[in-house]
Design an enzyme around this catalytic site. Structure first.
Site, PDB file in Angstrom:
ATOM      1  N   THR A 189       0.806  -1.219   0.000  1.00 42.32           N
ATOM      2  CA  THR A 189       0.000   0.000   0.000  1.00 42.32           C
ATOM      3  C   THR A 189       0.840   1.270   0.000  1.00 42.32           C
ATOM      4  O   THR A 189       0.640   2.159  -0.836  1.00 42.32           O
ATOM      5  CB  THR A 189      -0.939   0.003   1.219  1.00 42.32           C
ATOM      6  OG1 THR A 189      -1.819  -1.117   1.124  1.00 42.32           O
ATOM      7  CG2 THR A 189      -1.760   1.279   1.281  1.00 42.32           C
ATOM      8  N   HIS A 223      -7.552  -9.247   2.645  1.00 44.31           N
ATOM      9  CA  HIS A 223      -6.705  -9.876   3.642  1.00 44.31           C
ATOM     10  C   HIS A 223      -7.514 -10.802   4.555  1.00 44.31           C
ATOM     11  O   HIS A 223      -7.013 -11.841   5.001  1.00 44.31           O
ATOM     12  CB  HIS A 223      -6.011  -8.813   4.497  1.00 44.31           C
ATOM     13  CG  HIS A 223      -4.849  -8.167   3.819  1.00 44.31           C
ATOM     14  ND1 HIS A 223      -3.735  -8.867   3.427  1.00 44.31           N
ATOM     15  CD2 HIS A 223      -4.623  -6.876   3.457  1.00 44.31           C
ATOM     16  CE1 HIS A 223      -2.869  -8.052   2.853  1.00 44.31           C
ATOM     17  NE2 HIS A 223      -3.385  -6.841   2.858  1.00 44.31           N
ATOM     18  N   HIS A 243      -1.846  -2.027  -5.697  1.00 44.50           N
ATOM     19  CA  HIS A 243      -1.385  -3.402  -5.898  1.00 44.50           C
ATOM     20  C   HIS A 243      -2.602  -4.285  -6.071  1.00 44.50           C
ATOM     21  O   HIS A 243      -3.740  -3.860  -5.842  1.00 44.50           O
ATOM     22  CB  HIS A 243      -0.556  -3.892  -4.704  1.00 44.50           C
ATOM     23  CG  HIS A 243      -1.273  -3.786  -3.389  1.00 44.50           C
ATOM     24  ND1 HIS A 243      -2.237  -4.691  -2.981  1.00 44.50           N
ATOM     25  CD2 HIS A 243      -1.197  -2.862  -2.391  1.00 44.50           C
ATOM     26  CE1 HIS A 243      -2.708  -4.338  -1.811  1.00 44.50           C
ATOM     27  NE2 HIS A 243      -2.105  -3.225  -1.415  1.00 44.50           N
ATOM     28  N   HIS A 268      -0.111  -9.945  -0.298  1.00 43.35           N
ATOM     29  CA  HIS A 268       0.430  -9.420  -1.560  1.00 43.35           C
ATOM     30  C   HIS A 268       1.839  -8.934  -1.299  1.00 43.35           C
ATOM     31  O   HIS A 268       2.320  -8.958  -0.172  1.00 43.35           O
ATOM     32  CB  HIS A 268      -0.453  -8.287  -2.090  1.00 43.35           C
ATOM     33  CG  HIS A 268      -0.751  -7.239  -1.073  1.00 43.35           C
ATOM     34  ND1 HIS A 268       0.119  -6.202  -0.770  1.00 43.35           N
ATOM     35  CD2 HIS A 268      -1.813  -7.066  -0.232  1.00 43.35           C
ATOM     36  CE1 HIS A 268      -0.406  -5.444   0.184  1.00 43.35           C
ATOM     37  NE2 HIS A 268      -1.576  -5.946   0.544  1.00 43.35           N
TER      38      HIS A 268
END
Length: 561
Positions: A79, A316, A360, A501
């Site tokens: 992020t 998440h 992302h 990620h």
């Protein structure tokens, strides 16, 4: 040599772009709205397309220009680096935001990307609480260039649920960056003393509405009948955790009762981040900013940055394949339509430019991949730590040779290595050789190689783009395709929940990029573009200087007559 080559390249590109800019129409939009959707992989534009309304994502696709092959060009794809790259036009190698956090050798602690103990939180119930600022951002941004070009008459307002999602897009000189405060048990929007001494009246008035409480008194059920969510897995799967005391991860989510489990812990308002109303709250606040700051109302172009954090939290927690994620996107689509309609009404639909992108993407849940016979695995960080410590102990004697090891960065203990008259480079090379042999590790590059070699393509270039010598480790790791990081050395793939990620693979790097509005042609391109191309493109649209250390290229398709 690596730094010199990059500086020369930047000078050559700068000269070429000055000539290119002069040939373009000098008309500027009154407002640029930058939308970042945290953890939005490119395929989400199309995965739920048939269920989107006409005013949100579909409007961007039909009226705007779609760069379908846009990628993050560094690791980690996280992020904070993403938001910094979008607005500076460069990678962590220059802007210095190498992750959501990093290890600081001097203080021997991990620090947050926007941490700043010298600034204070500004807002209700925030007396003498340390805040955050852009002090760790080592380059300027398109926001700063817009402010300078207008002699600071252009306004820059940046908002997000996350502090980093607001602060890093704002740059150094923004009028304001606001984020959602969940730790001070208020659920209000706050800011930092870096920007102001007190909240504006309109922000205070918005906070008095107590919208966070109102939303958390609601029940989250699917927008449409749950049996129509055919783009997702079943409502309850082993890939998702149950939250808030629920026996299973199923709809509906009765937030009024769930929040009771978090009262008194200082975290109850973060539940909003795991609900569709986190996006709605941000949309409402953005519209109030448009109105009360009179954005786009004069000859000086303004910039409003909006970063939607909820998809990242949902990913998440539940994973990209979940019903929860599908419902979040269907509801976010409606929020975007409301925001675009507000722009049409307040600014005029031929006087603004919108761009939408992501910081992302994310990989599918590892257990889900394994069940469907797709390559996956777990990078067991704690196991690596133990094995590396044992290896170095046998080779050099028992000692604390590793100062810190977390994620993809290994920091060697320079003091211990020097005390024992060892070659620092030899120890680096030994660690590289050992780590490359570990299961799940794809590559290990030493700081020496990253500083002295010039990797011009492939995996190594992406690692080099993410390397900043004053903050990165002495060895930087990447992991095999499909492998997810986890600190638990004994966790089984079947027990992995949600997603992560950070890799250099397309599931993490392939992101949407769309432009729509004043002077933007309709169309699409499959040419490869990068997250770092956004800021130089905005500079051309706004006729301002490109940020100081840019690596991207203005997207020429937007300027073709």
């Amino acid at each position: 040599m690596y730094l010199l080559k990059n500086i020369l390249a930047i000078l050559v590109l700068s000269i070429g772009y000055v000539n290119y800019t002069l040939s373009q129409n000098t008309s500027k939009p009154k407002l640029v709205l930058g939308i970042v959707i945290d953890q939005m992989a490119f395929n989400n534009l199309y995965k739920y397309e048939s269920r989107y309304g006409e005013g949100g994502f579909k409007r961007l696709l039909k009226e705007g220009y779609n760069f379908k092959n846009t990628h993050v060009n560094y690791v980690p794809s996280e992020t904070a680096p993403g938001h910094a790259a979008i607005y500076t036009g460069t990678t962590p190698a220059y802007h210095g935001i190498i992750g959501n956090s990093w290890f600081d050798r001097v203080s021997n602690v991990v620090i947050g990307n926007v941490a700043d103990t010298a600034s204070l939180l500004i807002g209700p119930k925030t007396k003498n609480i340390p805040a955050a600022s852009p002090k760790n951002l080592m380059t300027n941004s398109i926001a700063d260039e817009l402010r300078i070009a207008s002699n600071f008459k252009s306004k820059v307002i940046s908002i997000s649920l996350k502090d980093r999602g607001a602060i890093l897009p704002a740059g150094k000189s923004a009028n304001a960056a606001y984020w959602h405060d969940w730790r001070a048990t208020s659920g209000h929007f706050v800011t930092s003393s870096h920007y102001m001494k007190a909240l504006p009246k309109w922000v205070k008035n918005f906070n008095k509405l107590e919208r966070s409480d109102a939303f958390l008194d609601q029940t989250w059920n699917t927008l449409y009948p749950i049996e129509t969510y055919t783009s997702s897995t079943a409502d309850s799967t082993v890939y998702e955790p149950a939250i808030g005391g629920k026996p299973a991860p199923t709809f509906p989510y009765e937030f009024k009762s769930i929040r009771e489990n978090y009262r008194g812990q200082g975290t109850e308002y973060q539940l909003l981040w795991a609900s569709p109303w986190g996006n709605t709250l941000l949309t409402e606040f953005a519209i109030e900013a448009l109105k009360n700051e009179a954005l786009g109302a004069d000859e000086h172009p303004d910039l409003l940055n909006v970063s939607y954090s909820v998809p990242d939290v949902i990913g998440h927690t539940f994973g990209p394949q979940s019903v929860e994620m599908e419902d979040i996107y269907l509801r976010l689509d409606k929020d975007l339509a409301i925001l675009f309609d507000s722009l049409d009404m307040l600014i005029g639909n031929d006087d603004y430019v919108v761009f939408l992108t992501a910081d992302h993407g994310a990989i599918s849940n590892a257990a889900f991949l394994a069940d469907n016979k797709i390559e996956t695995g777990v990078a067991r960080i704690d196991k690596y730590k133990v094995s590396l410590h044992q290896y170095l102990g046998k080779k050099y004697g028992k000692n604390n040779w590793i100062q810190y090891f977390e994620g993809n960065n290994i920091y060697l203990n320079k003091a211990k290595i020097n005390e024992n008259n060892l070659s620092f480079r030899d120890v680096q090379d030994d660690v590289v050789d050992f780590m490359v042999a570990q299961e799940g590790v794809f590559s290990a590059l030493s700081a020496h190689d990253l500083q002295t070699q010039n990797y011009e393509d492939g995996h190594r270039q992406i690692v080099q783009n993410g390397y900043y010598s004053k903050r990165s480790g002495d060895i930087v790791l990447t992991f095999d395709f499909g492998v997810v990081q986890n600190i638990n050395p004994r966790i089984k793939i079947a027990n992995v929940k949600g997603t992560v990620h950070g890799s250099a693979y397309s599931y993490d790097t392939h992101i949407p990029l769309l432009f729509m509005g004043k002077g933007i042609p309709k169309g699409e391109s499959i040419d490869k573009t990068h997250i770092t191309d956004i800021a130089p493109t905005l500079a051309m649209l706004l006729n301002v200087q490109i940020p100081s250390v840019f690596q991207g290229h203005p997207l020429g398709a937007l300027f073709e007559e």
